[in-house]
Motif scaffolding. Structure first.
Motif, PDB file in Angstrom:
ATOM      1  N   THR A  73       0.823  -1.221   0.000  1.00  0.00           N
ATOM      2  CA  THR A  73       0.000   0.000   0.000  1.00  0.00           C
ATOM      3  C   THR A  73       0.853   1.266   0.000  1.00  0.00           C
ATOM      4  O   THR A  73       0.380   2.333  -0.394  1.00  0.00           O
ATOM      5  N   GLY A  74       2.062   1.194   0.516  1.00  0.00           N
ATOM      6  CA  GLY A  74       2.916   2.382   0.586  1.00  0.00           C
ATOM      7  C   GLY A  74       2.583   3.295   1.774  1.00  0.00           C
ATOM      8  O   GLY A  74       3.228   4.316   1.985  1.00  0.00           O
ATOM      9  N   ARG A  75       1.565   2.896   2.593  1.00  0.00           N
ATOM     10  CA  ARG A  75       1.188   3.747   3.725  1.00  0.00           C
ATOM     11  C   ARG A  75       2.202   3.568   4.860  1.00  0.00           C
ATOM     12  O   ARG A  75       2.701   2.469   5.097  1.00  0.00           O
ATOM     13  N   GLN A  76       2.477   4.660   5.579  1.00  0.00           N
ATOM     14  CA  GLN A  76       3.564   4.642   6.562  1.00  0.00           C
ATOM     15  C   GLN A  76       3.116   4.379   8.004  1.00  0.00           C
ATOM     16  O   GLN A  76       3.808   3.689   8.743  1.00  0.00           O
ATOM     17  N   SER A  77       1.973   4.952   8.403  1.00  0.00           N
ATOM     18  CA  SER A  77       1.605   4.811   9.816  1.00  0.00           C
ATOM     19  C   SER A  77       0.086   4.749   9.985  1.00  0.00           C
ATOM     20  O   SER A  77      -0.659   5.184   9.107  1.00  0.00           O
ATOM     21  N   PRO A  78      -0.357   4.186  11.142  1.00  0.00           N
ATOM     22  CA  PRO A  78      -1.803   4.016  11.388  1.00  0.00           C
ATOM     23  C   PRO A  78      -2.553   5.331  11.510  1.00  0.00           C
ATOM     24  O   PRO A  78      -3.789   5.347  11.486  1.00  0.00           O
TER      25      PRO A  78
END
Ligand code: TRP
Length: 359
Positions: free
Chosen positions: A245-250
């Motif tokens: 997804t490439g997402r870094q943090s919650p």
């Protein structure tokens, strides 16, 4: 009688797959799930396109045979019921080969070569300029696979729509040339006006294209981004963990159209929960990708467990699979031979009757 409705009163459908190895979730959401739903209301024919497999693997016939049996195991695992539906081998329905030769005369050569699915395959499979004559011919063959059954609909994934468009062109042209159906006739009127063929429509599944775990390409065995129907619970968990997804943090607002959410949409069958996940994800409301992946993996394993169980019943038993194929071929040939006889009548190729025997 409505010509698109068969003797048993059910509309007829035909679809198939090229046997290239184990089936994966892309096959399930793109087409097989729909087939399982349709088999109680439609007369279903499911074709194992083993001749098409030869277009790019002519030197691997033993592998193609193995894949052809394996794909039937996957069909059965996914819930296709051979008592309701005919599962059959393309190579054992000779009418298909005969119709292919005839239909090749109804399609301009350049029209076939412009088929976008063929062009994509040449690129994706790196076929360059060295592909066999049989490779583009398979697209003509696919029009015969379909029309041999005079189906009303063809459940397929999105990538097959260009083949359906060609099939519709063949059916129209055949009806115009040989059955005097007017060029201006509506597609839905062709059979009523004396045409041999209905103009079949593509019935594209709810998720026409499932992205692979790489998050970029369509799920495909050859790209190494697939989750297979026969994967173990552990493998499923591991693969879902890799969805990119490439997402870094919650707490980072996430994109609910990303690959992970395609899986949420396709496999978490609890709409309020899906809505909640989307809401929290898009706001970055302290919800990590890892957590969502866990829920996706659980949903997948829950769905796959009965499939694994059914698969186990046919493990190692090729004979049972061949018997299912034989029964399917007998049923498929009944329809395909009937179509061929109609075609021979229309084209003045009927000289004397012919009967096919299997077994
Ligand atoms: N080309 C299809 C695929 O690769 C397989 C196929 C062959 C097919 N004949 C067909 C699909 C007829 C639908 C109808 O998946």
């Amino acid at each position: 009688m409505n010509p698109q409705v068969t003797r048993n009163g059910r509309p007829r459908i035909l679809t198939g797959d090229t046997p290239t190895g184990a089936l994966h979730l892309g096959h399930w959401v793109g087409s097989v799930k729909r087939r399982v739903e349709l088999q109680s209301t439609h007369e279903c024919y499911f074709l194992v396109a083993n001749m098409h497999a030869f277009t790019t693997r002519v030197d691997l016939s033993a592998e193609i045979r193995r894949d052809s049996i394996e794909i039937v195991r996957d069909y059965l695992a996914m819930g296709i019921d051979p008592k309701q539906s005919a599962i059959f081998l393309q190579s054992e329905v000779p009418a298909i080969a005969e119709l292919t030769f005839l239909f090749a005369m109804l399609l301009p050569f350049n029209r076939v070569m412009r088929n976008p699915t063929l062009k994509d395959e040449i690129k994706i499979k790196n076929l360059g300029e060295t592909y066999s004559f049989g490779f583009p011919l398979y697209a003509v063959g696919q029009t015969a696979d379909i029309l041999a059954f005079r189906p009303s609909g063809v459940p397929v994934g999105e990538d097959q729509v260009p083949h359906l468009e060609m099939t519709r062109e063949v059916a129209r042209r055949f009806n115009q040339i040989f059955c005097k159906v007017s060029e201006h006739a509506e597609d839905s009127d062709h059979e009523k006006l004396g045409g041999t063929f209905p103009i079949p429509h593509a019935d594209v599944g709810a998720v026409g294209r499932l992205v692979g775990i790489d998050g970029i390409n369509k799920m495909s065995k050859s790209l190494g981004n697939a989750i297979f129907i026969a994967d173990t619970p552990k493998e499923v968990q591991k693969k879902v963990g890799k969805i990119f997804t490439g997402r870094q943090s919650p707490t980072e607002p996430g994109d609910i159209t990303n690959a992970l959410f395609q899986y949420v949409d396709a496999f978490i069958l609890d709409p309020p929960r899906v809505a909640e996940l989307k809401d929290r994800y898009s706001r970055g409301d302290n919800i990590g990708d890892g957590h969502i992946k866990q829920e996706v993996a659980e949903a997948l394993n829950k769905m796959l467990e009965p499939m694994r169980e059914r698969r186990r019943q046919f493990e190692g038993d090729d004979r049972a699979i061949i018997d299912i194929l034989k029964d399917g071929c007998i049923r498929a040939n009944q329809v395909a031979e009937e179509t061929l006889a109609m075609v021979k009548d229309a084209t003045k190729l009927a000289y004397f009757p012919r009967r096919l025997t299997i077994g």
